[in-house]
Design a protein around this motif. Structure first.
Motif, PDB file in Angstrom:
ATOM      1  N   LYS A  18       0.765  -1.403  -0.046  1.00  0.00           N
ATOM      2  CA  LYS A  18       0.107   0.100   0.083  1.00  0.00           C
ATOM      3  C   LYS A  18       1.071   1.171   0.073  1.00  0.00           C
ATOM      4  O   LYS A  18       1.868   1.234   0.609  1.00  0.00           O
TER       5      LYS A  18
ATOM      6  N   ALA B 127       0.827   5.765   0.321  1.00  0.00           N
ATOM      7  CA  ALA B 127       0.016   6.710   0.779  1.00  0.00           C
ATOM      8  C   ALA B 127      -0.474   7.931  -0.254  1.00  0.00           C
ATOM      9  O   ALA B 127      -1.567   8.197  -0.165  1.00  0.00           O
TER      10      ALA B 127
ATOM     11  N   SER C  11      -5.230   4.547   2.071  1.00  0.00           N
ATOM     12  CA  SER C  11      -4.156   3.677   1.799  1.00  0.00           C
ATOM     13  C   SER C  11      -4.467   3.149   0.554  1.00  0.00           C
ATOM     14  O   SER C  11      -5.481   2.418   0.494  1.00  0.00           O
TER      15      SER C  11
ATOM     16  N   THR D  15      -4.024   0.848  -2.705  1.00  0.00           N
ATOM     17  CA  THR D  15      -3.468  -0.722  -2.865  1.00  0.00           C
ATOM     18  C   THR D  15      -2.776  -0.555  -4.342  1.00  0.00           C
ATOM     19  O   THR D  15      -3.331  -0.138  -5.072  1.00  0.00           O
TER      20      THR D  15
ATOM     21  N   GLU E 247      -8.666   1.906  -2.727  1.00  0.00           N
ATOM     22  CA  GLU E 247      -8.025   2.870  -1.769  1.00  0.00           C
ATOM     23  C   GLU E 247      -8.850   2.576  -0.514  1.00  0.00           C
ATOM     24  O   GLU E 247     -10.174   2.762  -0.449  1.00  0.00           O
TER      25      GLU E 247
ATOM     26  N   ARG F   4     -10.476   2.603   2.998  1.00  0.00           N
ATOM     27  CA  ARG F   4     -10.930   3.440   3.938  1.00  0.00           C
ATOM     28  C   ARG F   4     -12.209   3.103   4.562  1.00  0.00           C
ATOM     29  O   ARG F   4     -13.059   2.297   3.808  1.00  0.00           O
TER      30      ARG F   4
END
Length: 230
Positions: free
Chosen positions: A31, A33, A75, A77, A148, A150
């Motif tokens: 992952k 940022a 985050s 992937t 992403e 979340r």
């Protein structure tokens, strides 16, 4: 003789809120940022349409809450190998790219990460088309199982092959939808309405929702805020 009881629309589970069956093999991935540029550009594109003055007020309200949260990166992937996408998906993206220059750019950005998404299949249900279980696929772009990851929002895509109908269901969350293809839809007790590329629809929690397509495949984006997350 007692009449048979018709299936209750109110008994239909929320198609986008139910457990999903994997469409392809899972791939462990690192992952990062920072949000990749195509993903960020795609986000800007869908936000511009769903928050435009021509969008229904309820849809813009729902989408506005989502996009406000997604402004902060999650985050992302980054798969080490390509994942399986539904066979007809590239055709739907091609149709989108030929609509006008704005959607050509949106389609181009989507095409860069579509094979990084994890595609699954949801359950069949009330009034779903024949062979629906093999003629559709779901994915999450932003969300718990998304590209992403979340927990505050879910933003995903629904794909259907031509001449398919999504199971009729009652929504457990308020959602906004952006059609990326031609289709027909109904919300609440309203009659069927025609959607074209760029049609935005809002549907509040507890209301009926159904979608169908005819000669061309359907691609539809949806978004919602998750409970307890503002």
């Amino acid at each position: 003789m007692q009449r048979p009881v018709a299936p209750s629309f109110r008994d239909a589970v929320d198609f986008l809120g139910s457990e999903e069956v994997s469409f392809g093999p899972e791939v462990l991935a690192p992952k990062v940022a920072q949000r990749p540029t195509p993903l960020q550009s795609f986000l800007h594109g869908i936000a511009a349409v769903m928050m435009s003055p021509s969008a229904p007020e309820i849809a813009s309200f729902i989408a506005g809450k989502v996009f406000h949260k997604v402004a902060a990166n999650g985050s992302v992937t980054t798969p080490s190998v390509a994942r399986l996408s539904p066979p007809g998906l590239r055709g739907a993206i091609s149709i989108l790219s030929n609509y006008n220059p704005f959607y050509r750019d949106l389609a181009a950005n989507l095409a860069t990460f579509v094979d990084d998404l994890t595609w699954t299949r949801g359950p069949t249900g009330l009034y779903a088309s024949l062979n629906f279980d093999r003629n559709h696929a779901l994915t999450t772009i932003w969300g718990r199982q998304g590209l992403e990851q979340r927990a505050d929002v879910s933003v995903g895509l629904v794909f259907m092959e031509a001449y398919s109908r999504l199971p009729d269901h009652i929504q457990e969350r308020s959602r906004a939808f952006l059609f990326l293809s031609e289709a027909q839809f109904t919300t609440g007790d309203a009659p069927w309405a025609q959607a074209s590329i760029g049609t935005v629809v809002g549907n509040e929690v507890g209301r009926n929702f159904a979608v169908r397509c005819t000669a061309e495949p359907m691609l539809m984006l949806w978004c919602q805020s998750e409970p307890g997350r503002g």
